[in-house]
Design a protein around this motif. Structure first.
Motif, PDB file in Angstrom:
ATOM      1  N   GLU A  47       0.822  -1.208   0.000  1.00 57.60           N
ATOM      2  CA  GLU A  47       0.000   0.000   0.000  1.00 57.60           C
ATOM      3  C   GLU A  47       0.860   1.264   0.000  1.00 57.60           C
ATOM      4  N   LEU A  48       2.034   1.191   0.616  1.00 58.43           N
ATOM      5  CA  LEU A  48       2.864   2.392   0.738  1.00 58.43           C
ATOM      6  C   LEU A  48       3.378   2.888  -0.606  1.00 58.43           C
ATOM      7  N   LEU A  83       5.752   9.713  -1.346  1.00 54.87           N
ATOM      8  CA  LEU A  83       6.449   9.067  -0.235  1.00 54.87           C
ATOM      9  C   LEU A  83       7.815   8.565  -0.664  1.00 54.87           C
ATOM     10  N   ASP A  84       7.946   8.179  -1.933  1.00 50.32           N
ATOM     11  CA  ASP A  84       9.242   7.704  -2.411  1.00 50.32           C
ATOM     12  C   ASP A  84      10.287   8.817  -2.475  1.00 50.32           C
ATOM     13  N   ARG A  85       9.849  10.062  -2.320  1.00 53.69           N
ATOM     14  CA  ARG A  85      10.799  11.177  -2.306  1.00 53.69           C
ATOM     15  C   ARG A  85      11.475  11.312  -0.948  1.00 53.69           C
ATOM     16  N   VAL A  86      10.805  10.859   0.097  1.00 53.93           N
ATOM     17  CA  VAL A  86      11.393  10.959   1.441  1.00 53.93           C
ATOM     18  C   VAL A  86      11.921   9.612   1.944  1.00 53.93           C
ATOM     19  N   ILE A  87      11.458   8.517   1.350  1.00 57.33           N
ATOM     20  CA  ILE A  87      11.955   7.183   1.693  1.00 57.33           C
ATOM     21  C   ILE A  87      12.596   6.597   0.440  1.00 57.33           C
ATOM     22  N   PRO A  88      13.911   6.701   0.308  1.00 58.89           N
ATOM     23  CA  PRO A  88      14.574   6.201  -0.901  1.00 58.89           C
ATOM     24  C   PRO A  88      14.339   4.696  -1.108  1.00 58.89           C
ATOM     25  N   ASP A  89      14.261   4.299  -2.365  1.00 64.68           N
ATOM     26  CA  ASP A  89      14.082   2.884  -2.725  1.00 64.68           C
ATOM     27  C   ASP A  89      12.877   2.284  -1.999  1.00 64.68           C
ATOM     28  N   LEU A  90      11.769   2.999  -2.035  1.00 62.52           N
ATOM     29  CA  LEU A  90      10.585   2.601  -1.286  1.00 62.52           C
ATOM     30  C   LEU A  90      10.066   1.235  -1.724  1.00 62.52           C
TER      31      LEU A  90
END
Length: 213
Positions: free
Chosen positions: A77-78, A84-91
Motif C-alpha cells: 500500500e505504501l 512518499l518515495d521522495r522521502v523514503i529512498p528505494d521505497l
C-alpha cells in the motif's frame, strides 16, 4: 536502570551508540485511522512531548509535518502514497523486503546538521499482533519510540508500559524519567559516545532520588 542497560538501549546492531533527541517542536500527522484512533495517537504524542518538555505544533515550517505515522494492512500500500518515495529512498524494494520478512513495523529518522532528530516516519502494518493491542497501548509505545533514537529491540529489553490495578495503562516511570533527563538542556542533542549513558544514568538516579544533577 544501570549505565550498562541504558547504553544497550541506544546501541545499534553494528555496535554503534547513538542517543539523539528532537530539537524542534513536533508536528505530527497520522494516516490510515479513524477519528477516535487519531485522537488517541495524537494524545499519546502530546503526552510524551510533555514528559520531554518538548513543544508540539500544528505544522513544521520546513517540512509541514515532521512526525508521520502510517497505519495500513499491506506493505504494498505504501508504494501508492503520493511523493512518499521522495522521502523514503528505494521505497518499492524496501516494502518488498519488509513483506518478505513479515515485518509489522519500520521507523526512519532524519537528522539536522547538529545530529538532532529532524523528522521521523513510522510505518505500522496492522497484523494480528498489532491489531490485538489496545489503541492507547500501541499509541503510547509508538510515541515513546519516536522521542529518542532507541536501538533495535530496546523495548524488548525493558517493557515500556505498566498497568495500574484498575487496568489503566501508563509509561513505566523509569522510562519516562529517562526520556525526560535525555532532554536536559545541559546535554547534547546528539551523542555517539557510549559514555553518554553514564551521564544519563547519573541524572536518572538524581531525578528518582529527588535531587538535581
Amino acid at each position: 536502570m544501570t549505565p550498562d542497560l541504558i547504553q544497550s538501549l541506544f546501541t545499534r546492531p553494528d555496535g554503534q551508540f547513538l542517543c539523539a533527541r528532537w530539537a524542534r517542536p513536533v508536528a505530527p500527522v497520522v494516516f490510515g485511522t479513524d477519528d477516535a484512533t487519531l485522537a488517541t495517537v495524537k494524545g499519546a504524542i502530546e503526552a510524551l512531548a510533555r514528559i520531554a518538555r518538548l513543544p508540539t505544533a500544528e505544522t513544521d515550517p520546513e517540512l509541514g509535518a515532521n512526525f508521520m505515522l502510517f497505519f495500513f494492512r499491506d506493505w504494498a500500500e505504501l508504494t501508492g502514497v503520493p511523493d512518499l518515495d521522495r522521502v523514503i529512498p528505494d521505497l518499492a524494494p524496501l516494502c518488498a523486503r519488509l513483506a518478505d520478512q513479515g515485518a509489522n513495523q519500520y521507523r526512519v529518522f532524519r537528522f539536522d546538521e547538529a545530529g538532532a532528530i529532524r523528522a521521523v516516519f513510522t510505518f505500522l502494518r496492522m497484523d494480528e499482533h498489532l491489531a490485538e493491542m489496545p489503541a492507547a497501548d500501541l499509541a503510547l509505545v509508538q510515541a515513546a519510540e519516536a522521542m529518542l533514537t532507541w536501538g533495535e529491540g530496546a523495548f524488548f529489553k525493558i517493557a515500556p508500559l505498566a498497568r495500574t490495578p484498575e487496568g489503566d495503562i501508563f509509561l513505566r516511570p523509569d522510562l519516562a524519567t529517562l526520556i525526560r533527563v535525555a532532554y536536559d538542556p545541559a546535554l547534547p542533542a546528539s551523542a555517539s559516545d557510549p559514555s553518554h549513558a553514564l551521564r544519563l544514568a547519573a541524572r536518572l538516579a538524581a531525578a528518582e532520588g529527588g535531587t538535581n544533577a
